[in-house]
Design a protein around this motif. Structure first.
Motif, PDB file in Angstrom:
ATOM      1  N   THR A 123       0.624   8.666   3.241  1.00  0.00           N
ATOM      2  CA  THR A 123       1.229   7.674   4.207  1.00  0.00           C
ATOM      3  C   THR A 123       1.248   8.409   5.708  1.00  0.00           C
ATOM      4  O   THR A 123       1.778   7.989   6.409  1.00  0.00           O
ATOM      5  CB  THR A 123       2.606   7.235   3.912  1.00  0.00           C
ATOM      6  OG1 THR A 123       3.387   8.219   3.501  1.00  0.00           O
ATOM      7  CG2 THR A 123       2.510   6.084   2.807  1.00  0.00           C
ATOM      8  N   ASP A 124       0.556   9.554   5.723  1.00  0.00           N
ATOM      9  CA  ASP A 124       0.516  10.213   6.903  1.00  0.00           C
ATOM     10  C   ASP A 124      -1.029  10.224   7.383  1.00  0.00           C
ATOM     11  O   ASP A 124      -1.223  11.197   8.217  1.00  0.00           O
ATOM     12  CB  ASP A 124       1.007  11.522   6.835  1.00  0.00           C
ATOM     13  CG  ASP A 124       0.195  12.478   5.777  1.00  0.00           C
ATOM     14  OD1 ASP A 124      -0.605  12.212   5.106  1.00  0.00           O
ATOM     15  OD2 ASP A 124       0.726  13.966   5.696  1.00  0.00           O
TER      16      ASP A 124
ATOM     17  N   ASN B 138       4.516   7.888   8.059  1.00  0.00           N
ATOM     18  CA  ASN B 138       5.259   8.896   8.370  1.00  0.00           C
ATOM     19  C   ASN B 138       6.952   8.591   7.977  1.00  0.00           C
ATOM     20  O   ASN B 138       7.709   8.423   8.984  1.00  0.00           O
ATOM     21  CB  ASN B 138       5.329   9.241   9.670  1.00  0.00           C
ATOM     22  CG  ASN B 138       4.027  10.199   9.989  1.00  0.00           C
ATOM     23  OD1 ASN B 138       3.211  10.324   9.085  1.00  0.00           O
ATOM     24  ND2 ASN B 138       4.029  10.875  11.124  1.00  0.00           N
TER      25      ASN B 138
ATOM     26  N   ARG C 171      10.385   3.194   3.473  1.00  0.00           N
ATOM     27  CA  ARG C 171       9.320   2.706   3.003  1.00  0.00           C
ATOM     28  C   ARG C 171       9.398   1.103   2.697  1.00  0.00           C
ATOM     29  O   ARG C 171       8.570   0.417   2.959  1.00  0.00           O
ATOM     30  CB  ARG C 171       8.502   3.245   1.847  1.00  0.00           C
ATOM     31  CG  ARG C 171       6.895   3.005   1.718  1.00  0.00           C
ATOM     32  CD  ARG C 171       6.119   4.007   0.905  1.00  0.00           C
ATOM     33  NE  ARG C 171       4.841   3.453   0.778  1.00  0.00           N
ATOM     34  CZ  ARG C 171       4.079   4.153  -0.072  1.00  0.00           C
ATOM     35  NH1 ARG C 171       4.253   5.423  -0.462  1.00  0.00           N
ATOM     36  NH2 ARG C 171       2.795   3.510  -0.198  1.00  0.00           N
TER      37      ARG C 171
ATOM     38  N   HIS D  78       5.708   7.432  14.103  1.00  0.00           N
ATOM     39  CA  HIS D  78       6.148   6.331  13.295  1.00  0.00           C
ATOM     40  C   HIS D  78       6.549   4.988  14.170  1.00  0.00           C
ATOM     41  O   HIS D  78       6.334   3.958  14.123  1.00  0.00           O
ATOM     42  CB  HIS D  78       7.229   6.694  12.485  1.00  0.00           C
ATOM     43  CG  HIS D  78       7.676   5.497  11.668  1.00  0.00           C
ATOM     44  ND1 HIS D  78       7.165   4.865  10.600  1.00  0.00           N
ATOM     45  CD2 HIS D  78       8.994   4.830  11.636  1.00  0.00           C
ATOM     46  CE1 HIS D  78       7.853   4.040  10.121  1.00  0.00           C
ATOM     47  NE2 HIS D  78       8.916   3.925  10.858  1.00  0.00           N
TER      48      HIS D  78
ATOM     49  N   TYR E 104      12.665   8.457   2.310  1.00  0.00           N
ATOM     50  CA  TYR E 104      11.172   8.171   2.314  1.00  0.00           C
ATOM     51  C   TYR E 104      11.013   6.806   1.434  1.00  0.00           C
ATOM     52  O   TYR E 104      10.630   5.868   2.096  1.00  0.00           O
ATOM     53  CB  TYR E 104      10.332   9.139   1.599  1.00  0.00           C
ATOM     54  CG  TYR E 104       8.869   8.847   1.218  1.00  0.00           C
ATOM     55  CD1 TYR E 104       8.040   9.006   2.623  1.00  0.00           C
ATOM     56  CD2 TYR E 104       8.439   8.152   0.203  1.00  0.00           C
ATOM     57  CE1 TYR E 104       6.758   8.420   2.474  1.00  0.00           C
ATOM     58  CE2 TYR E 104       7.067   7.714   0.343  1.00  0.00           C
ATOM     59  CZ  TYR E 104       6.421   8.132   1.100  1.00  0.00           C
ATOM     60  OH  TYR E 104       5.243   7.582   1.225  1.00  0.00           O
TER      61      TYR E 104
ATOM     62  N   ASP F   9       5.135  12.160   2.347  1.00  0.00           N
ATOM     63  CA  ASP F   9       4.056  11.174   2.944  1.00  0.00           C
ATOM     64  C   ASP F   9       2.770  11.989   2.773  1.00  0.00           C
ATOM     65  O   ASP F   9       1.630  11.272   2.630  1.00  0.00           O
ATOM     66  CB  ASP F   9       4.289  11.622   4.659  1.00  0.00           C
ATOM     67  CG  ASP F   9       5.464  10.559   5.212  1.00  0.00           C
ATOM     68  OD1 ASP F   9       5.438   9.376   5.282  1.00  0.00           O
ATOM     69  OD2 ASP F   9       6.506  10.874   5.822  1.00  0.00           O
TER      70      ASP F   9
END
Length: 302
Positions: free
Chosen positions: A277-278, A263, A156, A256, A152, A272
């Motif tokens: 971030t989702d 995601n 990112r 994504h 993750y 997420d």
């Protein structure tokens, strides 16, 4: 300096001849095959590297085959996430060549170092019998969560400015992903994200001193299955994410690639969700549901 020299000697010194005083009675068929493999080599470092590479290629490309077959059938089209986008044979072949180059030039040399690194940290490689299934299951589950955390945050980071422009953008050449594209990436990305898969068991081994190579192979095989599945472009009614809410699934990662953002996790959804971030993904799903509902109403009028 002398201590460092001793560490290097210990790291690269091969173990004594395998199974010299081992009791091989009561082993199952898989364990006997394991013994046969290591006995056929003079050096467990070479034996492990070759076995690791063969396992990786067979699992990775073997998992891609069912999706390649589905691409050629009308039956599979109804499960496509982006049914209007099909990778051409030329695109898939170019992807395959890049992946093979990565496997031989980037990953194979690392595999040659894996056995001495693992042995240095206390990992069992050629030894038998294998651990109990309960132990293997517990360790593999832990590795999934550790890798997902690493993936993750590293993923990112790769979406940040220059990292994306010069490194991660290669992986995003396919806005509608397919199985073979799971490891289609810049060498720096392959190494960095791959660290989560390899370092998780090695750090666990360093901490506990309790890890067998067969557990690592099962873990890597399942991780490869997950990586190929999430890039497959297919979402099935029987997918694990339909029954286990924390599992991300292919639909999660496919978005994504469509949106180029959000995601970032590999296997699960919790990072997420925790980091927000989702949000765009859930908004996208709501829009798709509304569009489908609207279309159904219009169809019913006629």
């Amino acid at each position: 300096m002398e201590t460092f020299k001793q560490l290097l000697i210990q790291y690269f010194t091969p173990p004594p001849p395998v199974y010299l005083h081992a009791d091989l009675n009561g082993l199952n068929a898989f364990e006997l095959a394991w013994v046969g493999w290591y006995r056929s080599f003079d050096n467990p470092v070479v034996a492990t590297a070759i076995l690791t590479f063969l396992m990786h290629e067979l699992v990775y490309f073997g998992r891609c085959v069912p999706f390649l077959i589905l691409d050629c059938t009308k039956w599979g089209r109804k499960y496509k996430i982006q049914p209007t986008k099909e990778p051409s044979a030329a695109v898939q072949w170019r992807c395959t060549k890049t992946v093979l180059y990565t496997h031989f030039v980037i990953e194979l040399p690392q595999m040659l170092l894996f056995e001495p690194a693992g042995r240095f940290l206390g990992m069992s490689t050629w030894e038998v019998p294998f651990p109990e299934w309960k132990t293997i299951a517990q360790q593999v589950t832990l590795f999934f969560f550790l890798e997902d955390t690493w993936h993750y945050w590293a993923h990112r980071l790769f979406h940040y400015k220059s990292f994306y422009k010069y490194v991660h953008k290669i992986h995003h050449e396919h806005s509608a992903p397919f199985g073979l594209a799971a490891e289609y990436a810049h060498p720096l990305e392959v190494v960095t994200l791959g660290l989560g898969t390899v370092l998780s068991p090695l750090l666990f081994c360093w901490w506990t001193g309790n890890l067998h190579l067969i557990t690592v192979y099962i873990w890597i095989s399942l991780r490869l299955f997950q990586a190929v599945d999430s890039h497959s472009g297919y979402q099935f009614p029987w997918g694990l994410n339909r029954f286990f809410w924390l599992w991300a699934g292919s639909e999660h990662h496919d978005y994504h690639h469509q949106a180029f953002v959000g995601n970032y996790s590999s296997s699960f959804r919790h990072w997420d969700w925790l980091c927000g971030t989702d949000k765009s993904y859930h908004e996208f799903k709501k829009r798709k549901q509304m569009e489908a509902l609207q279309k159904k109403k219009e169809d019913n009028r006629w």
